[in-house]
Enzyme design. Structure first.
Site, PDB file in Angstrom:
ATOM      1  N   THR A 169       3.486  11.422   8.004  1.00  0.00           N
ATOM      2  CA  THR A 169       2.176  10.887   7.575  1.00  0.00           C
ATOM      3  C   THR A 169       1.334  12.266   7.747  1.00  0.00           C
ATOM      4  O   THR A 169       1.798  13.178   8.774  1.00  0.00           O
ATOM      5  CB  THR A 169       1.334  10.085   8.479  1.00  0.00           C
ATOM      6  N   ASP A 200      -2.755   2.001  10.868  1.00  0.00           N
ATOM      7  CA  ASP A 200      -3.928   2.866  11.340  1.00  0.00           C
ATOM      8  C   ASP A 200      -4.814   3.584  10.699  1.00  0.00           C
ATOM      9  O   ASP A 200      -5.806   3.968  10.691  1.00  0.00           O
ATOM     10  CB  ASP A 200      -3.422   3.091  12.727  1.00  0.00           C
TER      11      ASP A 200
HETATM   12  N1  ASP Z   1       0.495   5.711  11.250  1.00  0.00           N
HETATM   13  C1  ASP Z   1       1.107   5.447   9.846  1.00  0.00           C
HETATM   14  C2  ASP Z   1       1.302   4.082   9.574  1.00  0.00           C
HETATM   15  O1  ASP Z   1       1.551   3.071  10.562  1.00  0.00           O
HETATM   16  C3  ASP Z   1       2.421   6.025   9.808  1.00  0.00           C
HETATM   17  C4  ASP Z   1       2.636   7.561  10.305  1.00  0.00           C
HETATM   18  O2  ASP Z   1       1.561   7.841  10.889  1.00  0.00           O
HETATM   19  O3  ASP Z   1       3.603   7.905   9.984  1.00  0.00           O
HETATM   20  O4  ASP Z   1       0.891   3.572   8.567  1.00  0.00           O
END
Ligand code: ASP
Length: 304
Positions: A169, A200
């Site tokens: 992300t 999140d």
């Molecule tokens: N936090 C993101 C989610 O759970 C994924 C990520 O940060 O890679 O959607």
């Protein structure tokens, strides 16, 4: 890698991350270069007099276009083989928020999130309503298939990224010449998620937060863990107690690890003076930053 900055040191600052997790060694260099390129895009905006919001949007748009990352084009796929993206942005001056969830037909969810903040009187639009809003605002609609990269199609077919725990992300924080902070996050979420799952990343207090009085933060990792801990808010509380950006990052990561044993998360922090903090409970976290007093960008895959 230490690319030379073209600008002299100034009070502005930018930090981006390209996710925390078990980044596959084949992608270390690509992720690091992608972070540098995005930080440079944000930095150019800042030195041209753009706002912190402009800078974080520019940096995140750059990463949404970069297939190395799990955001925009190149997002991971749901268990139904579709892209569903989330993004959030926050203005540290007004503390206005813009967020979108479950976006499938637009290449830059972060720009939609900013438009939600600017134009709706709401903070969070998801699904069909968010996409109708994007159409009404004249954002270019594309086929959802065009957001699926070859790498993600292959991972989906092999169900490989689930095993690797890759979490790439993207997020960005900026401090502009007017002393304003902004935070932005964009993601395809976690691979093989159920359709309709929102993590999140678009949730203020979990995935991001910005407040000109204290600092700004973006987080990445397993969304369910991060929401449970209220990770971004743990950082803001530490900053409010007077911690430096580095201390706030470390305290929040330690508190997260106590609350969620084995939890997977990373975070970057920028304080009101443009000082950077970074911490992760994962093996890796890709990042790049340029802050006051530095004349060269720093980038890497870990931060110790
Ligand atoms: N936090 C993101 C989610 O759970 C994924 C990520 O940060 O890679 O959607």
């Amino acid at each position: 890698m230490k690319p030379k900055s073209t600008a002299t040191p100034s009070p502005v600052a930018i930090i981006v991350h390209g996710g925390a997790g078990a980044i596959h060694p084949d992608y270390h260099q690509i992720a690091q270069e992608g972070c540098v390129q995005a930080a440079q895009a944000g930095w150019r905006m800042l030195v041209a007099g753009g706002s912190a919001l402009d800078a974080v949007e520019a940096a995140v748009c750059d990463m949404e276009d970069n297939q190395a990352f799990n955001a925009g084009t190149g997002s991971v796929l749901t268990n139904a083989g579709q892209v569903e993206m989330d993004a959030g942005i926050m203005d540290g001056e007004s503390q206005a928020i813009g967020a979108v969830g479950l976006i499938r037909h637009f290449a830059h969810p972060i720009s939609l999130a900013r438009a939600v903040m600017a134009d709706t009187g709401h903070y969070f639009l998801a699904g069909e309503g968010a996409e109708d809003f994007a159409r009404a605002r004249g954002f270019t609609e594309i086929s959802s298939q065009d957001l699926i990269s070859e790498r993600r199609r292959k991972q989906y077919e092999e169900r490989a990224s689930q095993k690797a725990g890759e979490q790439d992300t993207v997020g960005a924080l900026a401090l502009d010449a007017g002393g304003n902070l902004a935070a932005a996050n964009s993601t395809g979420g976690v691979a093989f998620k159920l359709p309709g799952r929102v993590g999140d990343s678009p949730i203020p207090g979990a995935g991001f937060y910005a407040d000109n009085r204290f600092g700004a933060v973006v987080t990445t990792g397993q969304g369910e863990h991060i929401m449970q801990a209220g990770l971004a808010f743990l950082v803001m509380q530490a900053l409010e107690r007077g911690a430096s950006s580095r201390q706030a990052a470390e305290q929040a990561a330690a508190s997260f690890a106590r609350r969620i044993p084995g939890g997977q998360a990373g975070l970057v922090v920028l304080d009101t003076a443009g000082r950077v903090g970074l911490a992760h409970t994962t093996a890796f976290m890709s990042h790049a930053y340029l802050a006051p007093g530095m004349d060269e960008m720093v980038s890497g895959i870990r931060f110790r």
